[in-house]
Design a protein around this motif. Structure first.
Motif, mmCIF file in Angstrom:
data_model
loop_
_atom_site.group_PDB
_atom_site.id
_atom_site.type_symbol
_atom_site.label_atom_id
_atom_site.label_comp_id
_atom_site.label_asym_id
_atom_site.label_seq_id
_atom_site.Cartn_x
_atom_site.Cartn_y
_atom_site.Cartn_z
ATOM 1 N N ALA A 162 2.872 -17.943 1.148
ATOM 2 C CA ALA A 162 1.323 -18.188 0.431
ATOM 3 C C ALA A 162 0.426 -18.621 1.432
ATOM 4 O O ALA A 162 -0.884 -17.960 1.391
ATOM 5 N N TRP A 163 0.749 -19.605 2.222
ATOM 6 C CA TRP A 163 -0.426 -20.341 3.088
ATOM 7 C C TRP A 163 -0.768 -19.175 4.179
ATOM 8 O O TRP A 163 -1.846 -19.051 4.297
ATOM 9 N N LEU A 164 0.176 -18.580 4.909
ATOM 10 C CA LEU A 164 -0.126 -17.733 5.739
ATOM 11 C C LEU A 164 -0.576 -16.318 5.326
ATOM 12 O O LEU A 164 -1.792 -15.985 5.898
ATOM 13 N N SER A 165 -0.420 -15.943 3.998
ATOM 14 C CA SER A 165 -1.291 -14.786 3.416
ATOM 15 C C SER A 165 -2.654 -15.070 3.208
ATOM 16 O O SER A 165 -3.682 -14.364 3.502
ATOM 17 N N ARG A 166 -2.872 -16.303 2.895
ATOM 18 C CA ARG A 166 -4.431 -16.965 2.490
ATOM 19 C C ARG A 166 -5.119 -16.976 4.127
ATOM 20 O O ARG A 166 -6.298 -16.775 4.091
ATOM 21 N N LEU A 167 -4.334 -17.274 4.926
ATOM 22 C CA LEU A 167 -5.018 -17.259 6.428
ATOM 23 C C LEU A 167 -5.230 -16.085 6.831
ATOM 24 O O LEU A 167 -6.170 -15.911 7.761
ATOM 25 N N PRO A 173 -6.751 -9.619 -1.805
ATOM 26 C CA PRO A 173 -5.619 -10.018 -2.699
ATOM 27 C C PRO A 173 -4.480 -9.063 -2.685
ATOM 28 O O PRO A 173 -3.162 -9.571 -2.480
ATOM 29 N N ILE A 174 -4.885 -7.699 -2.608
ATOM 30 C CA ILE A 174 -3.659 -6.889 -2.390
ATOM 31 C C ILE A 174 -2.837 -6.827 -1.142
ATOM 32 O O ILE A 174 -1.754 -6.799 -1.190
ATOM 33 N N GLU A 175 -3.794 -7.066 -0.031
ATOM 34 C CA GLU A 175 -3.196 -7.165 1.147
ATOM 35 C C GLU A 175 -2.178 -8.375 1.148
ATOM 36 O O GLU A 175 -1.109 -8.543 1.525
ATOM 37 N N GLY A 176 -2.653 -9.590 0.475
ATOM 38 C CA GLY A 176 -1.980 -10.811 0.565
ATOM 39 C C GLY A 176 -0.661 -10.657 -0.248
ATOM 40 O O GLY A 176 0.381 -11.325 -0.092
ATOM 41 N N MET A 177 -0.678 -9.769 -1.418
ATOM 42 C CA MET A 177 0.424 -9.721 -2.487
ATOM 43 C C MET A 177 1.351 -9.083 -1.296
ATOM 44 O O MET A 177 2.632 -9.411 -1.661
ATOM 45 N N ARG A 205 4.435 3.368 -8.733
ATOM 46 C CA ARG A 205 3.802 4.508 -9.299
ATOM 47 C C ARG A 205 3.092 3.851 -10.487
ATOM 48 O O ARG A 205 2.449 4.633 -11.058
ATOM 49 N N VAL A 206 3.305 2.550 -10.895
ATOM 50 C CA VAL A 206 2.813 2.023 -12.138
ATOM 51 C C VAL A 206 1.619 1.138 -11.940
ATOM 52 O O VAL A 206 0.685 0.930 -12.787
ATOM 53 N N ILE A 207 1.721 0.346 -11.106
ATOM 54 C CA ILE A 207 0.377 -0.474 -10.378
ATOM 55 C C ILE A 207 -0.652 0.148 -9.941
ATOM 56 O O ILE A 207 -0.666 1.215 -9.191
ATOM 57 N N PRO A 208 -1.927 -0.334 -10.339
ATOM 58 C CA PRO A 208 -3.076 0.407 -9.972
ATOM 59 C C PRO A 208 -3.546 0.266 -8.272
ATOM 60 O O PRO A 208 -4.363 -0.726 -8.207
ATOM 61 N N LEU A 209 -2.993 0.912 -7.509
ATOM 62 C CA LEU A 209 -3.368 0.764 -5.886
ATOM 63 C C LEU A 209 -4.266 2.137 -5.454
ATOM 64 O O LEU A 209 -3.504 3.065 -5.380
ATOM 65 N N PRO A 210 -5.540 1.790 -5.353
ATOM 66 C CA PRO A 210 -6.453 3.195 -4.985
ATOM 67 C C PRO A 210 -6.156 3.336 -3.518
ATOM 68 O O PRO A 210 -6.546 4.538 -3.196
ATOM 69 N N GLU A 211 -5.670 2.316 -2.751
ATOM 70 C CA GLU A 211 -5.399 2.675 -1.374
ATOM 71 C C GLU A 211 -4.367 2.130 -0.855
ATOM 72 O O GLU A 211 -3.878 1.419 -1.215
ATOM 73 N N THR A 212 -4.060 2.667 0.600
ATOM 74 C CA THR A 212 -2.755 2.142 1.028
ATOM 75 C C THR A 212 -3.025 1.172 2.441
ATOM 76 O O THR A 212 -2.178 0.412 2.770
ATOM 77 N N PRO A 269 -4.505 -1.455 2.465
ATOM 78 C CA PRO A 269 -4.115 -3.155 2.559
ATOM 79 C C PRO A 269 -2.658 -3.458 2.502
ATOM 80 O O PRO A 269 -2.135 -4.160 2.980
ATOM 81 N N ILE A 270 -1.944 -2.255 1.870
ATOM 82 C CA ILE A 270 -0.506 -2.487 1.972
ATOM 83 C C ILE A 270 0.106 -2.381 3.158
ATOM 84 O O ILE A 270 1.017 -3.463 3.584
ATOM 85 N N HIS A 271 -0.081 -1.557 3.846
ATOM 86 C CA HIS A 271 0.269 -1.380 5.310
ATOM 87 C C HIS A 271 -0.144 -2.493 6.208
ATOM 88 O O HIS A 271 0.621 -2.995 6.929
#
Length: 553
Positions: free
Chosen positions: A313-318, A323-327, A409-416, A418-420
């Motif tokens: 959690a700390w590194l994701s905020r850093l 929020p999507i990228e952090g998740m 398939r069910v969460i609203p993710l408009p782009e990939t 932040p995921i990658h």
């Protein structure tokens, strides 16, 4: 059910098993099922190249014997290195033990530590000794098949080139070597399970795989350096620590029986090759029930292995931008920590990446010439530690829990993007940065503080290399595919291409060091390129929802 030819061979030993208190008919039935189920399991090193072939033809964990045969053919010339039994056979056994042990750890640890058959068979009238023997024979079958594929070419060649006596000695020593490898691995697992339990034991076993990989690799280097010291003379006097290098044991047998050596040190080494594997096998049979009882600890859910998630959690905020990228940073971090199959396949590579750069400077360290290293540029071999990235980035697609990917398939993710981006940052920070930091400290100690700017440049070069690996491998959502979907043939070709790119990056770095302040100039260039490349590959809006749908399909 198709009968395996190995079972027909075991039928000839039915009397020996029965006298040992084993229900042979029951053991045979268990083995038959195990061998059949193995046809549905994919090996780590190589898998079938085409899905159609996999569907039409039953596979096996060792359905890639052709690869080991090819490696075995490449090993055959080692028999004639230096014109000495000690040198040539030590190198041959050293390389073979490295290949066999790493394969055993990566592909068969899951078999040795498997608990699923107990849930079914312990509720049936099956004797525990019979079940334990079936498990051991199951592992030995594939261990012998693997060994014959790897050492068969040199074994057959020795029959025609060295004679029948050499051939028979070699064949017996190969069997003893397999027994030694299997028992040592099992006893190490048992030692860990006796002192740890719950989730901790799973992590310790993964760390042991790293240490085992590093130890075997360094041991092979010690074998070669040993003969540089003694110069292959008859007055060979082993030191006490040389008795810990097992390939020397097996080579000394040839020197004693065929080379006519009668030195006490060589006789003791030859005795180790014969006596220790036999003694260890007897010990293994005796402690097998204890080993099986200790396996129950793997099913325990200890609190010590749980991750609070505070570090992630700390590194994701850093390091994350939204929020999507952090998740997905936290999700990838958690999966890499808890996914046993992922760690089983990746952690041995961590060990290799730790030790591989040092192999190139091993001569200087071994000969005590560190003083001359201060002015050399061999520290650039640290680039090879980035080979870890090829395996990590490739394996981020796969998971044993791939069916959970329905959530995408069910969460609203408009782009990939932040995921990658979050996925790649988590992989770099969890595996690459700690590994590089350890090597950077050691390299700084060896070469001095003058190389610190170069090490910083290498780090930014690895960040660029991470993006290149991501671009070359197929795009997929994290942990959304099963491991059997991995096409190792494609991975191998791309790995060689990525290795070439890494060598080019190291060569460019070397050229910059030839000009005044070149390291600082190169570092500035890398920072700029790194920033632009990450923004270009992972923009804020890289894909529409339609593109996302196409990707996940």
């Amino acid at each position: 059910m198709k009968d395996n030819p190995v079972l027909k061979l075991l039928d000839k030993l039915e009397g020996a098993f029965t006298r040992g208190g084993v229900d042979y008919r029951m053991m045979r039935s268990i083995l038959q099922v195990k061998l059949l189920m193995d046809g549905r399991r994919t090996p780590t090193l190589l898998v079938s190249q085409k899905k159609e072939r996999k569907e039409k033809k039953e596979g096996s964990p060792l359905g890639v014997q052709w690869f080991y045969v090819l490696i075995g053919l490449m090993m055959t010339p080692l028999m004639f290195v230096g014109g000495s039994y000690m040198l040539s056979m030590s190198m041959l056994f050293g390389f073979a033990m490295f290949m066999i042990t790493t394969t055993l750890v990566s592909d068969f640890s899951s078999v040795m530590l498997d608990l699923r058959d107990k849930d079914i068979l312990f509720s049936k009238p099956v004797d525990r000794r019979t079940l334990n023997m079936a498990k051991s024979i199951h592992i030995l079958i594939y261990l012998f098949i693997l060994t014959f594929s790897l050492m068969g070419p040199s074994l057959i060649f020795s029959l025609f080139k060295q004679g029948i006596l050499f051939f028979l000695i070699y064949a017996v020593l190969i069997v003893l070597m397999d027994c030694f490898i299997l028992v040592i691995t099992a006893l190490l697992y048992l030692l860990i399970m006796r002192f740890f339990d719950g989730e901790k034991i799973k992590d310790i076993i993964n760390y042991m795989q790293i240490m085992l990989t590093v130890g075997i690799t360094v041991g092979n280097q010690l074998v070669i350096r040993l003969f540089d010291v003694v110069e292959l003379s008859i007055a060979f006097k082993p030191a006490w620590w040389q008795y810990l290098i097992s390939p020397i044991w097996f080579a000394s047998v040839f020197e004693v029986l065929l080379g006519g050596a009668r030195d006490l040190g060589l006789l003791l080494l030859a005795a180790c090759a014969v006596v220790l594997p036999i003694v260890l096998m007897v010990v293994y049979v005796r402690v097998m029930p204890l080993f099986e009882r200790s396996l129950q600890k793997l099913a325990e859910q200890g609190v010590g292995g749980k991750d609070s998630g505070r570090m992630a959690a700390w590194l994701s905020r850093l390091v994350c931008r939204n929020p999507i990228e952090g998740m997905f940073f936290r999700f990838t971090w958690s999966m890499m920590r808890n996914e046993r199959d992922f760690k089983l396949k990746v952690y041995p590579t961590v060990g290799l990446s730790l030790v591989f750069p040092f192999l190139f400077i091993f001569n200087q360290v071994w000969d005590g010439t560190q003083a001359g290293m201060g002015a050399s540029k061999t520290y650039l071999f640290i680039y090879f530690s980035a080979m870890l990235l090829t395996t990590v980035v490739h394996m981020l697609r796969y998971s044993a829990s791939y069916k959970g990917a329905w959530i995408y398939r069910v969460i609203p993710l408009p782009e990939t993007a932040p995921i990658h981006r979050g996925m790649l940052k988590a992989a770099v920070l969890r595996l690459v940065v700690p590994t590089f930091a350890v090597m950077a400290v050691v390299f700084t100690w060896l070469y001095g503080v003058r190389i610190i700017p170069d090490l910083v440049a290498v780090f930014f070069a690895q960040m660029i290399y991470a993006v290149i690996c991501f671009q070359i491998f197929p795009k997929s959502l994290p942990f959304s595919e099963k491991y059997e979907a991995s096409k190792q043939s494609d991975f191998s070709l791309k790995m060689f291409g990525l290795l070439l790119i890494l060598m080019v990056m190291a060569a460019v770095h070397y050229l910059f060091t030839l000009i005044p302040a070149g390291s600082y100039i190169y570092l500035a260039v890398l920072v700029i390129v790194n920033t632009l490349l990450w923004r270009m590959i992972f923009p804020h809006k890289s894909m529409t929802s339609g593109g996302f749908t196409q990707l996940r399909g």
